[in-house]
Design an enzyme around this catalytic site. Sequence first.
Site, PDB file in Angstrom:
ATOM      1  N   PRO A   1       0.813  -1.201   0.000  1.00  0.00           N
ATOM      2  CA  PRO A   1       0.000   0.000   0.000  1.00  0.00           C
ATOM      3  C   PRO A   1       0.839   1.239   0.000  1.00  0.00           C
ATOM      4  O   PRO A   1       1.817   1.349   0.728  1.00  0.00           O
ATOM      5  CB  PRO A   1      -0.761  -0.109   1.303  1.00  0.00           C
ATOM      6  CG  PRO A   1      -0.095  -1.198   2.077  1.00  0.00           C
ATOM      7  CD  PRO A   1       1.084  -1.656   1.340  1.00  0.00           C
ATOM      8  N   GLU A   2       0.428   2.178  -0.832  1.00  0.00           N
ATOM      9  CA  GLU A   2       1.035   3.500  -0.859  1.00  0.00           C
ATOM     10  C   GLU A   2       0.019   4.477  -0.292  1.00  0.00           C
ATOM     11  O   GLU A   2      -1.018   4.065   0.207  1.00  0.00           O
ATOM     12  CB  GLU A   2       1.426   3.853  -2.294  1.00  0.00           C
ATOM     13  CG  GLU A   2       2.321   2.793  -2.933  1.00  0.00           C
ATOM     14  CD  GLU A   2       2.701   3.120  -4.360  1.00  0.00           C
ATOM     15  OE1 GLU A   2       2.797   4.304  -4.692  1.00  0.00           O
ATOM     16  OE2 GLU A   2       2.906   2.185  -5.141  1.00  0.00           O
TER      17      GLU A   2
END
Length: 281
Positions: A2-3
Amino acid sequence: MPELPEVETIARGVDQRLRGDRIVGAWFSSYPQPFKTPRARQAKGLAGRIILSVHRTGKHIVCELGSVAPANASAAIRPDSQWIVHLGMTGRLLVTTPGEPVAAHTHARLSLLTGRELRFVDARRFGRLEFRDLVRTRAFDAPGAEPLSIGPGEFAALFRGRKLAIKAALLNQSLLAGVGNIYADESLFHAGIRPRRAAGRLTRAELERLRQALRKVLQQAIRLGGSSVSDYVDANGARGFFQLEHCVYLRTGEPCRRCATPIRRILLAGRGTHFCPRCQH
DNA sequence: CATTTCACCTGGTGGC
DNA sequence: TGCCACCAGGTGAAAT
């Protein structure tokens, strides 16, 4: 995995669903890697605390926790501790019912007063869980600047005099917090800049294009609930839709959406890097 | 100090 | 079906 957009989506989901709930107990797996704070101290700190709010900073999810002081229970509760979650590459944070089957690689289960559970699942174990007692320690703060709120001058200053590739600079969390491989590639495409260009050699105009492209891409990705490339899901288990908007990321050999030239893949800073050789200079 | 490389992990995919 | 190489959203320590 996840960013910034994925972490933002998860943090909002957990905040929406768990704000005001109380943690009654915590269980942790026996694998050592994910626990920045020792399991026992983490479990002891979490038990009995109220989830006041949950937010994102950089790629970290921060749960603000409080306790009810017996003397003045009517006063507003101030945070006295934090639970900080970093999802690494494959981490998931899920709000579940207690009956939900426990997924493989579940490393933490917080049971809540309402009967639900908050579960941390992480196959590759690159994630990190930390408990902070705010009486003893400062509040958590991501080191880098927030890409959604940084201004043109400050953004340009981040890269001044740097010889490394602009893509590598974008991935450096102590410069900008929250940008990872997907959004680095996508924002460089929209700004028309090649990933290997030296960061310090970009013109002021290019840097401003990049800042705006980055902000636009991140905002749209948040609106679409993030990118589900393989297994990312939000706190409710729902997939995101921004992967449908990707112009270059994981599109090696496919036609550029703007000019139909095949997208090229190179290795940069050890990461797969995707760009259009015709649209990006 | 700035920059690059590698180790840390498991799982999915595609070639043979 | 099996085996193998390669790829994957991240980071921080070690090397250069």
